[in-house]
Design an enzyme around this catalytic site. Sequence first.
Site, mmCIF file in Angstrom:
data_model
loop_
_atom_site.group_PDB
_atom_site.id
_atom_site.type_symbol
_atom_site.label_atom_id
_atom_site.label_comp_id
_atom_site.label_asym_id
_atom_site.label_seq_id
_atom_site.Cartn_x
_atom_site.Cartn_y
_atom_site.Cartn_z
ATOM 1 N N LYS A 11 25.191 -53.481 34.288
ATOM 2 C CA LYS A 11 23.760 -53.658 34.575
ATOM 3 C C LYS A 11 22.933 -53.865 33.300
ATOM 4 O O LYS A 11 23.415 -53.623 32.175
ATOM 5 C CB LYS A 11 23.268 -52.433 35.356
ATOM 6 C CG LYS A 11 23.898 -52.303 36.747
ATOM 7 C CD LYS A 11 23.291 -51.125 37.512
ATOM 8 C CE LYS A 11 23.881 -51.000 38.908
ATOM 9 N NZ LYS A 11 23.251 -49.883 39.668
ATOM 10 N N TYR A 51 21.307 -56.513 47.083
ATOM 11 C CA TYR A 51 20.984 -55.135 47.468
ATOM 12 C C TYR A 51 20.252 -55.079 48.821
ATOM 13 O O TYR A 51 19.556 -54.089 49.091
ATOM 14 C CB TYR A 51 20.154 -54.459 46.376
ATOM 15 C CG TYR A 51 20.986 -53.892 45.237
ATOM 16 C CD1 TYR A 51 21.984 -52.942 45.467
ATOM 17 C CD2 TYR A 51 20.761 -54.289 43.923
ATOM 18 C CE1 TYR A 51 22.747 -52.414 44.426
ATOM 19 C CE2 TYR A 51 21.519 -53.752 42.873
ATOM 20 C CZ TYR A 51 22.507 -52.821 43.143
ATOM 21 O OH TYR A 51 23.261 -52.285 42.116
ATOM 22 N N ASN A 114 21.784 -47.051 35.730
ATOM 23 C CA ASN A 114 23.037 -46.293 35.665
ATOM 24 C C ASN A 114 24.245 -47.148 35.274
ATOM 25 O O ASN A 114 25.377 -46.849 35.626
ATOM 26 C CB ASN A 114 23.260 -45.512 36.968
ATOM 27 C CG ASN A 114 23.330 -46.408 38.174
ATOM 28 O OD1 ASN A 114 23.286 -47.639 38.058
ATOM 29 N ND2 ASN A 114 23.459 -45.820 39.355
ATOM 30 N N HIS A 117 27.621 -51.184 38.569
ATOM 31 C CA HIS A 117 27.761 -51.218 40.030
ATOM 32 C C HIS A 117 29.239 -51.388 40.346
ATOM 33 O O HIS A 117 29.943 -52.100 39.628
ATOM 34 C CB HIS A 117 26.997 -52.409 40.629
ATOM 35 C CG HIS A 117 27.386 -52.683 42.050
ATOM 36 N ND1 HIS A 117 26.816 -52.023 43.116
ATOM 37 C CD2 HIS A 117 28.349 -53.492 42.578
ATOM 38 C CE1 HIS A 117 27.390 -52.432 44.235
ATOM 39 N NE2 HIS A 117 28.324 -53.321 43.938
ATOM 40 N N GLU A 128 30.974 -58.915 48.401
ATOM 41 C CA GLU A 128 30.287 -58.963 47.100
ATOM 42 C C GLU A 128 30.965 -59.930 46.129
ATOM 43 O O GLU A 128 30.289 -60.613 45.353
ATOM 44 C CB GLU A 128 30.235 -57.547 46.501
ATOM 45 C CG GLU A 128 29.318 -56.626 47.291
ATOM 46 C CD GLU A 128 29.265 -55.203 46.765
ATOM 47 O OE1 GLU A 128 28.535 -54.395 47.344
ATOM 48 O OE2 GLU A 128 29.948 -54.898 45.761
HETATM 49 N N1 UDP Z 1 19.167 -46.262 42.988
HETATM 50 C C1 UDP Z 1 17.905 -45.894 42.531
HETATM 51 N N2 UDP Z 1 17.347 -44.730 43.018
HETATM 52 C C2 UDP Z 1 17.991 -43.938 43.913
HETATM 53 C C3 UDP Z 1 19.268 -44.317 44.385
HETATM 54 C C4 UDP Z 1 19.832 -45.492 43.896
HETATM 55 O O1 UDP Z 1 17.305 -46.600 41.722
HETATM 56 O O2 UDP Z 1 17.441 -42.901 44.305
HETATM 57 C C5 UDP Z 1 19.780 -47.520 42.478
HETATM 58 C C6 UDP Z 1 20.893 -47.245 41.467
HETATM 59 O O3 UDP Z 1 20.842 -48.257 40.451
HETATM 60 C C7 UDP Z 1 22.125 -47.386 42.338
HETATM 61 C C8 UDP Z 1 21.717 -48.509 43.282
HETATM 62 O O4 UDP Z 1 20.336 -48.230 43.550
HETATM 63 O O5 UDP Z 1 23.280 -47.683 41.567
HETATM 64 C C9 UDP Z 1 22.478 -48.576 44.580
HETATM 65 O O6 UDP Z 1 22.470 -47.306 45.177
HETATM 66 P P1 UDP Z 1 23.758 -46.716 45.900
HETATM 67 O O7 UDP Z 1 23.324 -45.510 46.676
HETATM 68 O O8 UDP Z 1 24.455 -47.810 46.632
HETATM 69 O O9 UDP Z 1 24.645 -46.182 44.675
HETATM 70 P P2 UDP Z 1 25.965 -46.720 43.950
HETATM 71 O O10 UDP Z 1 26.879 -47.283 45.014
HETATM 72 O O11 UDP Z 1 25.540 -47.754 42.940
HETATM 73 O O12 UDP Z 1 26.544 -45.504 43.288
#
Ligand code: UDP
Length: 140
Positions: A11, A51, A114, A117, A128
């Site tokens: 990212k 997303y 974070n 992905h 994806e």
């Molecule tokens: N995210 C965020 N705030 C939140 C939860 C998720 O900004 O409270 C963002 C974060 O970058 C995350 C992405 O949205 O990686 C997708 O969320 P998901 O729950 O699918 O988590 P992941 O699969 O990436 O661990």
Amino acid sequence: MATERTLSIIKPDATRRNLTGKINARFEEAGLRIVAQKRVRLTKEQAEGFYAVHAERSFFPELVAFMVSGPVVVQVLEGEGAVAKNREIMGATNPANAAPGTIRADFAESVEANSVHGSDSLENAKIEIAFFFSQCEIAG
Ligand code: UDP
């Protein structure tokens, strides 16, 4: 366990800090092979489409803005149980909850920024991967 392919994205927070190589080393050390990779700037439409499952969440507009804030590296990782293995080495979504030694524990800046992905299921991995790559761009 079967050989699988999963979609990974390094990212914008990580590309900004020049961490692509360090993150790729984590994948390779874990036995995952990078069988496709490209560095791109996502359009707003691409980020929203990728997303779309989160479209109703309160963090969606900020997440889209973050994903277009700089280049990303989209990649296909291949290996035994690649989907679960990648989720394991990525660590929890919120770096505060990520296990020590995981990519997010070591590199993530926040729950949003974070660093990586990774597809969360084999079914989503197929969707994806097809979102970003054509068959001839993947060399296993
Ligand atoms: N995210 C965020 N705030 C939140 C939860 C998720 O900004 O409270 C963002 C974060 O970058 C995350 C992405 O949205 O990686 C997708 O969320 P998901 O729950 O699918 O988590 P992941 O699969 O990436 O661990």
